[in-house]
Design an enzyme around this catalytic site. Structure first.
Site, PDB file in Angstrom:
ATOM      1  N   PRO A  65       0.830  -1.212   0.000  1.00  0.00           N
ATOM      2  CA  PRO A  65       0.000   0.000   0.000  1.00  0.00           C
ATOM      3  C   PRO A  65       0.859   1.254   0.000  1.00  0.00           C
ATOM      4  O   PRO A  65       1.892   1.313   0.668  1.00  0.00           O
ATOM      5  CB  PRO A  65      -0.795  -0.132   1.305  1.00  0.00           C
ATOM      6  CG  PRO A  65       0.090  -0.950   2.195  1.00  0.00           C
ATOM      7  CD  PRO A  65       0.817  -1.910   1.284  1.00  0.00           C
ATOM      8  N   GLY A  66       0.453   2.237  -0.755  1.00  0.00           N
ATOM      9  CA  GLY A  66       1.165   3.511  -0.791  1.00  0.00           C
ATOM     10  C   GLY A  66       0.193   4.661  -0.666  1.00  0.00           C
ATOM     11  O   GLY A  66       0.150   5.371   0.344  1.00  0.00           O
ATOM     12  N   TYR A  82      -4.691  13.178 -15.256  1.00  0.00           N
ATOM     13  CA  TYR A  82      -5.771  12.193 -15.126  1.00  0.00           C
ATOM     14  C   TYR A  82      -7.164  12.798 -14.985  1.00  0.00           C
ATOM     15  O   TYR A  82      -8.136  12.081 -14.835  1.00  0.00           O
ATOM     16  CB  TYR A  82      -5.551  11.316 -13.876  1.00  0.00           C
ATOM     17  CG  TYR A  82      -4.197  10.718 -13.710  1.00  0.00           C
ATOM     18  CD1 TYR A  82      -3.589   9.989 -14.728  1.00  0.00           C
ATOM     19  CD2 TYR A  82      -3.508  10.847 -12.504  1.00  0.00           C
ATOM     20  CE1 TYR A  82      -2.337   9.416 -14.547  1.00  0.00           C
ATOM     21  CE2 TYR A  82      -2.261  10.272 -12.312  1.00  0.00           C
ATOM     22  CZ  TYR A  82      -1.677   9.558 -13.344  1.00  0.00           C
ATOM     23  OH  TYR A  82      -0.449   8.995 -13.161  1.00  0.00           O
ATOM     24  N   CYS A 137       2.039  29.122 -16.933  1.00  0.00           N
ATOM     25  CA  CYS A 137       1.680  29.652 -18.242  1.00  0.00           C
ATOM     26  C   CYS A 137       1.187  28.513 -19.131  1.00  0.00           C
ATOM     27  O   CYS A 137       1.817  28.132 -20.123  1.00  0.00           O
ATOM     28  CB  CYS A 137       2.892  30.350 -18.864  1.00  0.00           C
ATOM     29  SG  CYS A 137       2.471  31.308 -20.333  1.00  0.00           S
ATOM     30  N   TYR A 173       1.342  11.152  -4.695  1.00  0.00           N
ATOM     31  CA  TYR A 173       1.584  11.518  -6.091  1.00  0.00           C
ATOM     32  C   TYR A 173       1.419  13.013  -6.358  1.00  0.00           C
ATOM     33  O   TYR A 173       1.095  13.418  -7.467  1.00  0.00           O
ATOM     34  CB  TYR A 173       0.689  10.710  -7.029  1.00  0.00           C
ATOM     35  CG  TYR A 173       0.853   9.230  -6.822  1.00  0.00           C
ATOM     36  CD1 TYR A 173       2.016   8.584  -7.221  1.00  0.00           C
ATOM     37  CD2 TYR A 173      -0.134   8.480  -6.202  1.00  0.00           C
ATOM     38  CE1 TYR A 173       2.184   7.231  -7.003  1.00  0.00           C
ATOM     39  CE2 TYR A 173       0.033   7.117  -5.981  1.00  0.00           C
ATOM     40  CZ  TYR A 173       1.196   6.511  -6.388  1.00  0.00           C
ATOM     41  OH  TYR A 173       1.381   5.161  -6.164  1.00  0.00           O
TER      42      TYR A 173
END
Length: 441
Positions: A295-296, A338, A365, A394
């Protein structure tokens, strides 16, 4: 907001993280700022570790998937909580080792490990390397032979399970860049290839079906298919795998489209997985394998909150309203990658009712530099403090200096006390490795 004891709205109407008022944190550390709740990180590590102990007799290991968020402090927490880590690069391995982590408790992954990364892994005596190509197996065997050591390895296999998640984070489909497919015989072929190597000790198999998964059945099916494959290798070739590493991928709450899982729910995920492994072991007359999970996101994701200061506000009448912040895709690229959804609130006015829908724009920009689209907020004003929840995984690990913006610092909060775990960058840091050829001077 996802309810838990260490994330709440206090009596001042401010967001409180780990016992600390977010506004006080901003006064001390500034914005943008990554904030990590230490208690939640430790609690999630313990949920997995204790469930393995109670439901599987401790015959396994929890590895923190450090790609979610890697720094010296998080490795120190994992070490204190007596869990292992998995790393996917030389940089992550180096950081874990510098944090004093026992190399024997480190597993190394990657679909294209570089020679210097494999050398560092073997020289450091990492516990296990997960092989993902024939070329890697050959190189690794040569490195181990030269050093006169036996290197423990797993093979990453692809059981063909398609988890219901974003296509960019599905990793176990037949056409994935990761692993060896069971269906086309590649997994069997690499098994025999590695068994022929004198300096590689094949401990078993690794499988990871994707990320942000809420369906228990996905994990169950993956475990069952790998156990079936392990039985096939025993029956056909007499190879008995000792270890099953089923990866990670447990989902977290980002917004109200996601279930709000409690600690007990994560324990239930693992219990279902363990039951499937036990049943398959009994069915095939196999010894129950040493079970490894990775698990992370579920350990650090909800532990993280990013704080920003609201700047320009631009309304396109009848079309859209933009609320700009002092961060952007350089500290959180997940919407750009995503179209990830988040829960957003005003940390200094967290108890106020939402009155409008806005899009949260970054300062880069880029027209696509957005953090969230069509989120409900009270009417924002310049100077408000915005909090984006569930940014622990992440975000920092994928951050960049795009437009030469500074990557924000990170702090760890526990019982109302906060300290840096990643110090602020400076402009000198940004140009530190720049060089000017003599002919341009």
């Amino acid at each position: 907001m996802n309810e838990r004891e260490t994330l709440k709205v206090n009596t001042k109407g401010h967001l409180e993280i780990g016992g600390a008022d977010a506004i006080d944190l901003v006064k001390r550390f500034g914005t943008p700022l990554y904030v990590f709740d230490e208690a939640h990180i430790r609690n999630m590590m313990r949920v997995y570790k204790n469930t393995l102990k109670s439901e599987y007799g401790g015959n396994g290991q929890v590895l923190y998937a450090s790609k979610a968020f890697a720094c010296l402090a998080v490795y120190a927490i994992a070490r204190q909580e007596s869990i292992g880590v998995d790393v996917v690069s030389g940089g992550e391995l180096y950081t874990a080792l510098k944090a004093g982590f026992d190399a024997g408790q480190i597993y190394m992954h990657g679909n294209n490990k570089l020679l210097n990364e494999l050398e560092l892994a073997v020289d450091s005596k990492v516990g296990c390397i997960v092989v993902d190509s024939f070329r890697e197996a050959d190189i690794l065997n040569g490195l181990a032979a030269k050093r006169k050591v036996m290197q423990n390895v797993l093979i990453r296999i692809n059981p063909g399970i398609e988890a219901h998640t974003h296509e960019f984070v599905q990793t176990a489909r037949t056409d994935s860049k990761f692993g060896f497919s069971v269906s086309d015989g590649a997994a069997e072929e690499i098994t025999l290839h590695i068994l022929s190597k004198k300096n590689l000790c094949l401990k078993g198999y690794h499988c990871h079906i994707g990320s942000q998964i809420f369906e228990k059945q996905s994990f169950v099916l993956a475990a069952e298919k790998v156990m079936d494959f392990m039985a096939g290798m025993k029956n056909k070739h007499g190879y008995i795998a000792e270890t099953l590493n089923i990866g990670g991928g447990f989902g977290i709450w980002y917004n109200d489209d996601d279930p709000k899982l409690k600690y007990a729910d994560y324990a239930d995920y693992l219990k279902s997985l363990i039951t499937a492994v036990k049943n398959k072991a009994k069915q095939h007359s196999l010894k129950e394998p040493y079970l490894v999970i990775e698990p992370g996101r579920s350990i650090v994701g909800e532990a993280g909150v990013t704080l920003y200061t609201v700047g320009a506000i631009k309304e396109i009448q009848g079309i859209k309203k933009y609320v700009a912040i002092d961060g952007g895709m350089f500290d959180n690229p997940r919407y750009a990658l995503y179209q990830s959804k988040y829960t957003v609130l005003l940390a200094n006015r967290a108890s106020e009712k939402n009155t409008e829908k806005v899009s949260v724009a970054g300062k880069c920009c880029e027209s696509g530099d957005l953090i969230a689209v069509d989120v409900a907020l009270p009417k924002a004003e310049s100077g408000d403090i915005m909090a984006v929840l569930s940014t622990g995984a992440y975000n920092y690990s994928m951050a960049s200096n795009y437009n030469r913006n500074l990557i924000p610092p990170a702090i760890l909060v526990k019982d109302g006390k906060a300290e840096y775990i990643i110090k602020p960058q400076t402009y000198d840091d940004v140009i530190r490795n720049d060089a000017v050829p003599e002919y341009l001077k």
